[in-house]
Design an enzyme around this catalytic site. Structure first.
Site, mmCIF file in Angstrom:
data_model
loop_
_atom_site.group_PDB
_atom_site.id
_atom_site.type_symbol
_atom_site.label_atom_id
_atom_site.label_comp_id
_atom_site.label_asym_id
_atom_site.label_seq_id
_atom_site.Cartn_x
_atom_site.Cartn_y
_atom_site.Cartn_z
ATOM 1 N N ASP A 160 -14.273 8.781 13.634
ATOM 2 C CA ASP A 160 -13.305 7.762 13.237
ATOM 3 C C ASP A 160 -11.945 8.445 13.131
ATOM 4 O OD1 ASP A 160 -13.745 4.762 11.813
ATOM 5 O OD2 ASP A 160 -11.850 5.737 11.325
ATOM 6 N N ARG A 198 0.808 -1.220 0.000
ATOM 7 C CA ARG A 198 0.000 0.000 0.000
ATOM 8 C C ARG A 198 0.843 1.271 0.000
ATOM 9 N NH1 ARG A 198 -5.006 -1.386 4.078
ATOM 10 N NH2 ARG A 198 -5.777 -3.175 2.951
HETATM 11 C C1 SAM Z 1 -13.581 -2.599 11.504
HETATM 12 S S1 SAM Z 1 -14.119 -0.915 11.477
HETATM 13 C C2 SAM Z 1 -15.626 -1.053 12.411
HETATM 14 C C3 SAM Z 1 -16.703 -0.159 11.848
HETATM 15 C C4 SAM Z 1 -18.058 -0.264 12.553
HETATM 16 N N1 SAM Z 1 -17.968 0.136 13.943
HETATM 17 C C5 SAM Z 1 -18.610 -1.651 12.454
HETATM 18 O O1 SAM Z 1 -18.604 -2.397 13.442
HETATM 19 O O2 SAM Z 1 -19.049 -2.031 11.361
HETATM 20 C C6 SAM Z 1 -12.992 -0.199 12.677
HETATM 21 C C7 SAM Z 1 -12.874 1.317 12.536
HETATM 22 O O3 SAM Z 1 -12.166 1.811 13.677
HETATM 23 C C8 SAM Z 1 -11.375 2.900 13.264
HETATM 24 N N2 SAM Z 1 -10.299 3.113 14.257
HETATM 25 C C9 SAM Z 1 -9.194 2.368 14.463
HETATM 26 N N3 SAM Z 1 -8.452 2.894 15.440
HETATM 27 C C10 SAM Z 1 -9.109 4.005 15.871
HETATM 28 C C11 SAM Z 1 -8.840 4.989 16.864
HETATM 29 N N4 SAM Z 1 -7.745 4.936 17.613
HETATM 30 N N5 SAM Z 1 -9.742 5.986 17.026
HETATM 31 C C12 SAM Z 1 -10.854 6.053 16.259
HETATM 32 N N6 SAM Z 1 -11.164 5.157 15.307
HETATM 33 C C13 SAM Z 1 -10.296 4.144 15.116
HETATM 34 C C14 SAM Z 1 -10.851 2.463 11.897
HETATM 35 O O4 SAM Z 1 -10.445 3.569 11.117
HETATM 36 C C15 SAM Z 1 -12.082 1.747 11.310
HETATM 37 O O5 SAM Z 1 -12.842 2.586 10.494
#
Ligand code: SAM
Length: 304
Positions: A174, A63
């Site tokens: 996010d 990436r």
């Molecule tokens: C797997 S997705 C889950 C999305 C949704 N909550 C769901 O369950 O379908 C995880 C999300 O967490 C965000 N994320 C990861 N680390 C984070 C952080 N430290 N603070 C805020 N968001 C974070 C990522 O960018 C990603 O969009």
């Protein structure tokens, strides 16, 4: 200042076997050296809480190649060597976060939570608001591309059409700017709509004029109620109201270590109104045992 932050983070990270998953004939023009991979992994864990295991190394390299070319660096390692330069750091950190975050999401993912919200949480919260026309606040705290937030909006809007009297606002946050951009546009390809019930499809999505694009957009009525902003769950303070009714924090805690999970859950709960709910992902049910003031209602549902 960025360099100081890096040193502090390096000290905090335990060493691991960084070489796993790397081809034996490692070519430094194509691959990251152990040291450079570790620099990125430590930076990401320190800033975002996400562990980058050695198995992610090839994905990361793949990436980053485009970025290295776009910025005219000699190779990946040259890019990492320059990462902490003042003029690059902020932009490249944002870019790296977009690259390493797992953004998988769906409309109506883990649908039991939306049934619980409709049948249990909202009726109970409306009682505790104790007046007509309550203004409910729901927070999707790792919102990814917004499907979770818009699912919440569909369910709440549907409730208001079928006898419940309340207003609502939804916040999506996010760390990744790339997914937040998508969330704000609320434009999705048709293939992600399979989990959306038929009546909601008709009511809450508009087809693009150009049918060949195969895209839909969430209707303005729901977009008006749903706002997105960038927020890092690792931050010590969240710029969010402290009387939120329901917080969704699903499928993100699994990327954090146990002490971080606990801190994040405690901080999130401090933003709930009394009687408010915290919903976590189904793989995260064991995360929150023994947090004072937090009662487990179901395996993945908690109440303060
Ligand atoms: C797997 S997705 C889950 C999305 C949704 N909550 C769901 O369950 O379908 C995880 C999300 O967490 C965000 N994320 C990861 N680390 C984070 C952080 N430290 N603070 C805020 N968001 C974070 C990522 O960018 C990603 O969009």
């Amino acid at each position: 200042m960025a360099r100081m932050a890096q040193h502090a983070m390096q000290a905090a990270i335990p060493s691991e076997d960084w070489s796993a998953g790397i081809p034996a004939d490692q070519d430094t023009a194509v691959h990251l050296s152990d040291r450079h991979f570790r620099t990125i992994a430590e930076l990401i864990e320190g800033q975002v809480g996400i562990k980058l295991p050695p198995g992610k190394r090839l994905m990361l390299e793949g990436r980053l190649h485009k970025r290295v070319r776009a910025l005219n660096f000699a190779d990946l390692n040259d890019y990492v060597d320059n990462l902490f330069e003042e003029h690059l750091f902020e932009t490249e950190l944002t870019h790296l976060i977009d690259v390493v975050t797992t953004n998988k999401t769906d409309f109506f993912r883990e649908p039991q939570h939306f049934t619980f919200m409709r049948e249990v949480a909202i009726p109970s919260l409306l009682k505790s608001h104790g007046r007509r026309n309550a203004n409910l606040k729901v927070w999707s705290s790792a919102s990814s591309t917004g499907m979770e937030a818009y699912t919440i909006a569909m369910v709440l809007d549907d409730m208001t059409r079928t006898g419940s009297s309340f207003q609502y606002r939804i916040l999506g946050t996010d760390i990744s700017t790339a997914v937040l951009r998508l969330a704000q546009t609320a434009i999705y390809t048709r293939d992600v709509l399979a989990p959306v019930p038929e009546p909601f499809l008709k009511r809450y999505f508009l087809n693009s004029r150009d049918k060949s694009r195969g895209e839909v957009r969430v209707v303005p009525e729901l977009r008006r109620m749903t706002h997105f902003m960038r927020m890092n769950l690792m931050d010590a303070v969240y710029p969010v109201d402290r009387d939120v009714d329901i917080i969704f924090c699903r499928n993100v805690l699994i990327y954090f270590d146990k002490p971080t999970q606990r801190k994040v859950v405690e901080r999130l709960c401090s933003h709930l109104r009394p009687g408010g709910y915290l919903l976590v992902g189904h793989s995260e049910s064991m995360v929150h045992s023994n947090i004072p003031g937090l009662k487990q209602v179901q395996p993945t549902i908690f109440q303060v």
